[in-house]
Design a protein around this motif. Structure first.
Motif, PDB file in Angstrom:
ATOM      1  N   PHE A  26      -5.763 -38.002 -21.101  1.00 59.34           N
ATOM      2  CA  PHE A  26      -5.513 -39.354 -20.591  1.00 59.34           C
ATOM      3  C   PHE A  26      -5.182 -40.330 -21.714  1.00 59.34           C
ATOM      4  O   PHE A  26      -4.395 -41.247 -21.530  1.00 59.34           O
ATOM      5  CB  PHE A  26      -6.667 -39.854 -19.712  1.00 59.34           C
ATOM      6  N   ASP A  27      -5.791 -40.140 -22.935  1.00 60.89           N
ATOM      7  CA  ASP A  27      -5.410 -41.082 -23.982  1.00 60.89           C
ATOM      8  C   ASP A  27      -4.057 -40.732 -24.599  1.00 60.89           C
ATOM      9  O   ASP A  27      -3.335 -41.608 -25.072  1.00 60.89           O
ATOM     10  CB  ASP A  27      -6.514 -41.252 -25.037  1.00 60.89           C
ATOM     11  N   LEU A  28      -3.670 -39.449 -24.564  1.00 58.16           N
ATOM     12  CA  LEU A  28      -2.279 -39.119 -24.903  1.00 58.16           C
ATOM     13  C   LEU A  28      -1.339 -39.726 -23.868  1.00 58.16           C
ATOM     14  O   LEU A  28      -0.247 -40.207 -24.213  1.00 58.16           O
ATOM     15  CB  LEU A  28      -2.095 -37.602 -24.954  1.00 58.16           C
ATOM     16  N   GLY A  29      -1.765 -39.709 -22.608  1.00 55.39           N
ATOM     17  CA  GLY A  29      -0.962 -40.329 -21.561  1.00 55.39           C
ATOM     18  C   GLY A  29      -0.796 -41.821 -21.765  1.00 55.39           C
ATOM     19  O   GLY A  29       0.271 -42.383 -21.481  1.00 55.39           O
ATOM     20  N   ILE A  30      -1.843 -42.498 -22.271  1.00 58.96           N
ATOM     21  CA  ILE A  30      -1.725 -43.920 -22.581  1.00 58.96           C
ATOM     22  C   ILE A  30      -0.637 -44.140 -23.619  1.00 58.96           C
ATOM     23  O   ILE A  30       0.175 -45.055 -23.523  1.00 58.96           O
ATOM     24  CB  ILE A  30      -3.074 -44.468 -23.099  1.00 58.96           C
ATOM     25  N   GLY A  31      -0.610 -43.274 -24.637  1.00 61.54           N
ATOM     26  CA  GLY A  31       0.434 -43.389 -25.655  1.00 61.54           C
ATOM     27  C   GLY A  31       1.822 -43.164 -25.091  1.00 61.54           C
ATOM     28  O   GLY A  31       2.785 -43.855 -25.465  1.00 61.54           O
ATOM     29  N   ILE A  32       1.955 -42.215 -24.178  1.00 58.44           N
ATOM     30  CA  ILE A  32       3.255 -41.934 -23.565  1.00 58.44           C
ATOM     31  C   ILE A  32       3.721 -43.133 -22.744  1.00 58.44           C
ATOM     32  O   ILE A  32       4.915 -43.466 -22.715  1.00 58.44           O
ATOM     33  CB  ILE A  32       3.164 -40.662 -22.703  1.00 58.44           C
ATOM     34  N   MET A  47      -4.968 -50.139 -25.064  1.00 59.14           N
ATOM     35  CA  MET A  47      -5.688 -49.558 -26.192  1.00 59.14           C
ATOM     36  C   MET A  47      -7.197 -49.699 -26.003  1.00 59.14           C
ATOM     37  O   MET A  47      -7.964 -48.769 -26.278  1.00 59.14           O
ATOM     38  CB  MET A  47      -5.272 -50.257 -27.487  1.00 59.14           C
ATOM     39  N   ARG A  48      -7.603 -50.879 -25.555  1.00 56.07           N
ATOM     40  CA  ARG A  48      -9.035 -51.139 -25.396  1.00 56.07           C
ATOM     41  C   ARG A  48      -9.664 -50.197 -24.373  1.00 56.07           C
ATOM     42  O   ARG A  48     -10.841 -49.842 -24.481  1.00 56.07           O
ATOM     43  CB  ARG A  48      -9.239 -52.596 -24.950  1.00 56.07           C
ATOM     44  N   SER A  49      -8.897 -49.750 -23.402  1.00 49.98           N
ATOM     45  CA  SER A  49      -9.453 -48.873 -22.371  1.00 49.98           C
ATOM     46  C   SER A  49      -9.816 -47.487 -22.905  1.00 49.98           C
ATOM     47  O   SER A  49     -10.637 -46.787 -22.309  1.00 49.98           O
ATOM     48  CB  SER A  49      -8.450 -48.736 -21.206  1.00 49.98           C
ATOM     49  N   VAL A  50      -9.198 -47.078 -24.032  1.00 49.33           N
ATOM     50  CA  VAL A  50      -9.484 -45.747 -24.588  1.00 49.33           C
ATOM     51  C   VAL A  50     -10.136 -45.807 -25.959  1.00 49.33           C
ATOM     52  O   VAL A  50     -10.523 -44.766 -26.500  1.00 49.33           O
ATOM     53  CB  VAL A  50      -8.193 -44.895 -24.684  1.00 49.33           C
ATOM     54  N   ALA A  51     -10.271 -47.001 -26.546  1.00 52.09           N
ATOM     55  CA  ALA A  51     -10.774 -47.128 -27.911  1.00 52.09           C
ATOM     56  C   ALA A  51     -12.134 -46.462 -28.134  1.00 52.09           C
ATOM     57  O   ALA A  51     -12.336 -45.809 -29.164  1.00 52.09           O
ATOM     58  CB  ALA A  51     -10.836 -48.606 -28.303  1.00 52.09           C
ATOM     59  N   PRO A  52     -13.097 -46.567 -27.202  1.00 51.30           N
ATOM     60  CA  PRO A  52     -14.401 -45.942 -27.467  1.00 51.30           C
ATOM     61  C   PRO A  52     -14.407 -44.424 -27.318  1.00 51.30           C
ATOM     62  O   PRO A  52     -15.389 -43.782 -27.697  1.00 51.30           O
ATOM     63  CB  PRO A  52     -15.319 -46.571 -26.398  1.00 51.30           C
ATOM     64  N   THR A 175      -3.478 -42.888 -14.000  1.00 50.88           N
ATOM     65  CA  THR A 175      -4.648 -42.985 -13.125  1.00 50.88           C
ATOM     66  C   THR A 175      -5.867 -43.500 -13.891  1.00 50.88           C
ATOM     67  O   THR A 175      -6.743 -44.147 -13.300  1.00 50.88           O
ATOM     68  CB  THR A 175      -4.956 -41.633 -12.463  1.00 50.88           C
ATOM     69  N   TRP A 176      -5.938 -43.216 -15.187  1.00 44.63           N
ATOM     70  CA  TRP A 176      -7.001 -43.801 -16.021  1.00 44.63           C
ATOM     71  C   TRP A 176      -6.861 -45.322 -16.065  1.00 44.63           C
ATOM     72  O   TRP A 176      -7.859 -46.047 -15.948  1.00 44.63           O
ATOM     73  CB  TRP A 176      -6.935 -43.224 -17.422  1.00 44.63           C
ATOM     74  N   LEU A 177      -5.638 -45.823 -16.215  1.00 41.28           N
ATOM     75  CA  LEU A 177      -5.413 -47.267 -16.248  1.00 41.28           C
ATOM     76  C   LEU A 177      -5.760 -47.908 -14.909  1.00 41.28           C
ATOM     77  O   LEU A 177      -6.256 -49.039 -14.869  1.00 41.28           O
ATOM     78  CB  LEU A 177      -3.966 -47.564 -16.619  1.00 41.28           C
ATOM     79  N   ILE A 178      -5.491 -47.206 -13.814  1.00 43.73           N
ATOM     80  CA  ILE A 178      -5.895 -47.719 -12.504  1.00 43.73           C
ATOM     81  C   ILE A 178      -7.409 -47.906 -12.457  1.00 43.73           C
ATOM     82  O   ILE A 178      -7.917 -48.908 -11.933  1.00 43.73           O
ATOM     83  CB  ILE A 178      -5.431 -46.762 -11.384  1.00 43.73           C
ATOM     84  N   MET A 179      -8.125 -46.945 -13.011  1.00 45.36           N
ATOM     85  CA  MET A 179      -9.581 -46.974 -12.960  1.00 45.36           C
ATOM     86  C   MET A 179     -10.184 -47.953 -13.960  1.00 45.36           C
ATOM     87  O   MET A 179     -11.203 -48.600 -13.664  1.00 45.36           O
ATOM     88  CB  MET A 179     -10.133 -45.564 -13.231  1.00 45.36           C
ATOM     89  N   LYS A 180      -9.565 -48.100 -15.149  1.00 45.45           N
ATOM     90  CA  LYS A 180     -10.229 -48.810 -16.239  1.00 45.45           C
ATOM     91  C   LYS A 180      -9.651 -50.191 -16.537  1.00 45.45           C
ATOM     92  O   LYS A 180     -10.208 -50.914 -17.381  1.00 45.45           O
ATOM     93  CB  LYS A 180     -10.159 -47.964 -17.516  1.00 45.45           C
ATOM     94  N   THR A 181      -8.537 -50.574 -15.939  1.00 45.25           N
ATOM     95  CA  THR A 181      -7.950 -51.877 -16.235  1.00 45.25           C
ATOM     96  C   THR A 181      -7.750 -52.661 -14.943  1.00 45.25           C
ATOM     97  O   THR A 181      -7.926 -52.138 -13.843  1.00 45.25           O
ATOM     98  CB  THR A 181      -6.603 -51.735 -16.968  1.00 45.25           C
ATOM     99  N   GLU A 182      -7.373 -53.913 -15.110  1.00 47.06           N
ATOM    100  CA  GLU A 182      -7.070 -54.755 -13.962  1.00 47.06           C
ATOM    101  C   GLU A 182      -5.847 -55.599 -14.280  1.00 47.06           C
ATOM    102  O   GLU A 182      -5.342 -55.602 -15.407  1.00 47.06           O
ATOM    103  CB  GLU A 182      -8.263 -55.657 -13.624  1.00 47.06           C
ATOM    104  N   PHE A 258      -8.039 -40.982 -10.427  1.00 43.68           N
ATOM    105  CA  PHE A 258      -8.309 -40.272 -11.684  1.00 43.68           C
ATOM    106  C   PHE A 258      -9.065 -38.977 -11.419  1.00 43.68           C
ATOM    107  O   PHE A 258      -8.744 -37.926 -11.999  1.00 43.68           O
ATOM    108  CB  PHE A 258      -9.095 -41.176 -12.626  1.00 43.68           C
ATOM    109  N   ILE A 259     -10.058 -39.030 -10.546  1.00 41.11           N
ATOM    110  CA  ILE A 259     -10.821 -37.820 -10.209  1.00 41.11           C
ATOM    111  C   ILE A 259      -9.914 -36.768  -9.575  1.00 41.11           C
ATOM    112  O   ILE A 259      -9.983 -35.579  -9.899  1.00 41.11           O
ATOM    113  CB  ILE A 259     -11.987 -38.172  -9.273  1.00 41.11           C
TER     114      ILE A 259
END
Length: 333
Positions: A26-32, A47-52, A175-182, A258-259
């Motif tokens: 999913f964090d590779l997907g963020i980069g894509i 970036m903040r959604s995957v930084a930790p 789908t990670w961005l759907i779950m972790k961002t607004e 995401f699930i």
């Protein structure tokens, strides 16, 4: 040789690979998906959604590679020279991406670091697909050693797998961005997720049709009797999950897409395991043929029994600690 030790280690390595593909996927997907952001504020939010999480996710790659080296040294000695070029490209791209992630935080001009982050993510994902394709199509082995050429992996099928994995990681990222961002980032991710889902299903269909046609061993595994009776629920359940994912992308429960994407990946992974097991180096060497001495496997298994719960506990704790959504305009530190 105790027959169960190679099976246990194959399960551990397979689990590590699955965890890596999902968590680092999913964090590779963020980069894509990074270039689709409208401005630096949105890129900061992504970036903040995957930084930790991003650096800890790659722990599973180390566990998988190290486990292969320790438990199946013959397989390691064959797979590495056979796939050396895509492996080294993948590792360099991951380093390149990691450096870009950290330097983007402190740089006054983020343009080149944005490019580096996207380029590293894209190349790493594509190289992993090339490795997967090279393994599925098989490695030439003679007298227990790699006997092929340096570019045997470079086929249209491996390129197809590379593109498929890029699309799959983009789906995971969306789908990670759907779950972790607004806000606008999450809204745009919903549209991207639907597009990527169609692309991924198309690639899954192509691979599922091509592999039985091109590789007799895979055709025999899936379509011979009584195997067919046991295995037909796998594609049926995959279609059901894809249908639910399509519906959930536009729903109000933001964690469900995401699930469902994770389940879709796991079903695809299960299909690959069914096609290849027990061959660790298809089409000739099984997990028993390439296993280390039982004493070595037992010694390392004792250490793994203590180490694995620590890694799992860390993963669970970090994801629980940083639960919740990242708001618009929230910077990362």
């Amino acid at each position: 040789m105790e027959w169960y030790l190679p099976v246990i280690w194959a399960g551990l390595i397979g689990t590590a690979v699955a965890m890596y593909v999902i968590l680092d996927g999913f964090d590779l997907g963020i980069g894509i998906l990074f270039p689709t952001a409208r401005n630096e504020v949105q890129r900061d939010q992504m970036m903040r959604s995957v930084a930790p999480f991003w650096d800890g996710n790659e722990t599973w790659l180390v566990l998988g590679g190290g486990g292969l080296w320790v438990a199946f040294p013959m397989a390691y000695a064959i797979i590495m020279p056979a796939l050396y070029l895509p492996v080294i490209v993948m590792l360099l791209a991951l380093v390149f991406r990691g450096v870009a992630f950290e330097f983007r935080l402190v740089s006054h001009s983020k343009v080149w670091w944005n490019f580096a982050f996207t380029f590293g993510s894209l190349i790493a994902a594509f190289a992993q697909g090339l490795i997967l394709g090279g393994l599925i199509q098989g490695i030439r082995v003679e007298n227990g050693e790699f006997a092929g050429g340096h570019f045997d992996w470079a086929t249209p099928f491996s390129v197809l797998c590379g593109l498929a994995l890029v699309a799959g990681y983009a789906l995971l990222g969306a789908t990670w961005l759907i779950m972790k961002t607004e806000g606008e980032v999450a809204d745009r991710a919903r549209g991207q997720a639907k597009i990527m889902l169609l692309v991924v299903l198309g690639f899954m269909a192509l691979v599922s049709l091509y592999t039985p046609y091109a590789f007799e061993r895979i055709a025999n595994r899936w379509f011979s009797l009584p195997n067919f009776y046991y295995l037909w629920p796998v594609p049926l359940f995959t279609a059901l999950v894809a249908f639910l994912l399509w519906r959930w992308i536009g729903g109000s429960r933001d964690s469900l897409p995401f699930i469902a994407t994770i389940v879709l990946f796991l079903l695809g992974y299960l299909g690959l395991v069914i096609s290849s097991y027990p061959y660790l180096v298809p089409p000739s060497l099984t997990v028993w043929d390439t296993a280390a001495a039982p004493a070595s496997q037992i010694f390392m298994l004792i250490g793994t029994v203590f180490l694995l719960p620590v890694i799992l506990g860390y993963v669970i704790f970090i994801y629980w600690l940083f639960r919740g959504k990242v708001k618009e305009g929230e910077a990362y530190h």
